[in-house]
Design an enzyme around this catalytic site. Structure first.
Site, PDB file in Angstrom:
ATOM      1  N   THR A  27      42.666 -51.348 -15.506  1.00 56.64           N
ATOM      2  CA  THR A  27      41.171 -51.822 -15.453  1.00 56.64           C
ATOM      3  C   THR A  27      40.585 -51.518 -16.862  1.00 56.64           C
ATOM      4  O   THR A  27      41.372 -50.251 -17.447  1.00 56.64           O
ATOM      5  CB  THR A  27      40.264 -51.345 -14.604  1.00 56.64           C
ATOM      6  OG1 THR A  27      40.053 -49.964 -14.663  1.00 56.64           O
ATOM      7  CG2 THR A  27      40.910 -51.595 -13.039  1.00 56.64           C
ATOM      8  N   ALA A  56      41.754 -45.965 -15.115  1.00 56.03           N
ATOM      9  CA  ALA A  56      40.255 -46.265 -15.132  1.00 56.03           C
ATOM     10  C   ALA A  56      39.842 -45.847 -16.569  1.00 56.03           C
ATOM     11  O   ALA A  56      40.175 -44.508 -16.846  1.00 56.03           O
ATOM     12  CB  ALA A  56      39.699 -45.678 -13.887  1.00 56.03           C
ATOM     13  N   ILE A  82      43.627 -41.692 -16.834  1.00 58.77           N
ATOM     14  CA  ILE A  82      42.388 -41.876 -17.272  1.00 58.77           C
ATOM     15  C   ILE A  82      42.687 -42.559 -18.543  1.00 58.77           C
ATOM     16  O   ILE A  82      43.313 -42.337 -19.335  1.00 58.77           O
ATOM     17  CB  ILE A  82      41.848 -40.214 -17.773  1.00 58.77           C
ATOM     18  CG1 ILE A  82      41.795 -39.390 -16.398  1.00 58.77           C
ATOM     19  CG2 ILE A  82      40.375 -40.443 -18.485  1.00 58.77           C
ATOM     20  CD1 ILE A  82      41.601 -37.871 -16.871  1.00 58.77           C
ATOM     21  N   LYS A  83      41.811 -43.626 -18.932  1.00 60.68           N
ATOM     22  CA  LYS A  83      42.183 -44.258 -20.168  1.00 60.68           C
ATOM     23  C   LYS A  83      41.145 -44.004 -21.305  1.00 60.68           C
ATOM     24  O   LYS A  83      39.895 -44.106 -20.842  1.00 60.68           O
ATOM     25  CB  LYS A  83      42.217 -45.841 -19.522  1.00 60.68           C
ATOM     26  CG  LYS A  83      42.769 -46.973 -20.385  1.00 60.68           C
ATOM     27  CD  LYS A  83      42.590 -48.339 -19.786  1.00 60.68           C
ATOM     28  CE  LYS A  83      43.274 -49.562 -20.552  1.00 60.68           C
ATOM     29  NZ  LYS A  83      42.766 -50.710 -19.982  1.00 60.68           N
ATOM     30  N   VAL A  84      41.751 -43.618 -22.265  1.00 60.93           N
ATOM     31  CA  VAL A  84      40.807 -43.449 -23.434  1.00 60.93           C
ATOM     32  C   VAL A  84      41.173 -44.286 -24.722  1.00 60.93           C
ATOM     33  O   VAL A  84      42.408 -44.822 -24.791  1.00 60.93           O
ATOM     34  CB  VAL A  84      40.968 -41.835 -23.692  1.00 60.93           C
ATOM     35  CG1 VAL A  84      40.342 -40.919 -22.896  1.00 60.93           C
ATOM     36  CG2 VAL A  84      42.260 -41.294 -24.493  1.00 60.93           C
TER      37      VAL A  84
END
Ligand code: E4P
Length: 221
Positions: A27, A56, A82-84
């Site tokens: 996402t 996310a 965890i998307k960074v």
């Protein structure tokens, strides 16, 4: 090759999960906006549907904010990645998270050197955006091939997650290069099974079968 579905649309994820082809979900803020849902609630629902990695994305752009938000997102479920973003702050946050044993997806990658940095920061996934490179007249697949070569040269375990996928050909070309994952919009994922000769051949078989007057007995489930 693993397939992730690139959406926050629960109905589409449920529908595609039933095919057995969905290994994960990605996402981003734009997809959360499109879903009209609360990020925590919709992400939790996705994690309940799909046991594989669910990316996310943090909204903060500063290091401290990313770390705080990333930990909150990771608390949703154990399968959160965890998307960074691929900035120095994002890379620093990636290193912190990966040292804690958390999965990180470094997103918005448009160059081979960016991908090298993400691998050194311990990313589980690097997300090169092929469609957006094609949009500006470059070839997104050149980037995938370059990252594959660099990661193989140094035996980096970071998985190449091909993003911004717009077509069946993107999936085919990424698979030929040896990308680990493609994150695919639902409409493109459905098209992967399509071929006009399959439709034509099936219509012929159905017509000929009817002419035989036979029926195959159905085993009880
Ligand atoms: C996935 O992680 C990306 O956010 C997504 O594939 C971006 O795709 P787009 O370029 O079509 O927005």
């Amino acid at each position: 090759m693993k397939f992730f579905v690139d959406t926050a649309d629960i109905a589409a994820i449920r529908d595609l999960a039933a095919t057995g082809m969905v290994d994960g979900v990605t996402t981003n803020p734009s997809l959360i906006l499109k879903s009209g849902r609360d990020i925590i609630e919709v992400t939790r629902e996705i994690c309940e549907l799909i046991p594989g990695p669910v990316s996310a994305e943090v909204a903060a752009t500063d290091f401290e904010g990313m770390v705080a938000e990333g930990r909150a997102l990771a608390a949703i479920a154990p399968n959160i990645a965890i998307k960074v973003p691929l900035t120095w702050a994002g890379l620093k946050a990636c290193k912190v998270f990966s040292d804690e044993g958390r999965m990180v997806n470094v997103t918005l990658c448009f160059s081979e050197t960016q991908a090298l940095l993400a691998a050194k920061a311990g990313a589980a996934f690097i997300s090169p955006f092929v469609g957006r490179l094609d949009d500006i007249g470059l070839d997104g697949m050149d980037l995938i091939a370059g990252i594959r070569q660099i990661y193989d040269n140094y035996d980096f375990q970071t998985e190449i997650l091909v993003a911004s996928v717009r077509s069946v050909n993107h999936v085919r070309d990424a698979a030929k290069i040896g990308a680990d994952v493609a994150t695919v919009p639902p409409e493109v994922l459905r098209k992967l099974a399509d071929h006009p000769l399959t439709d034509k051949g099936l219509a012929q078989f159905v017509a000929d079968w009817e002419k035989t007057g036979q029926s195959i007995p159905k085993a009880k489930a």
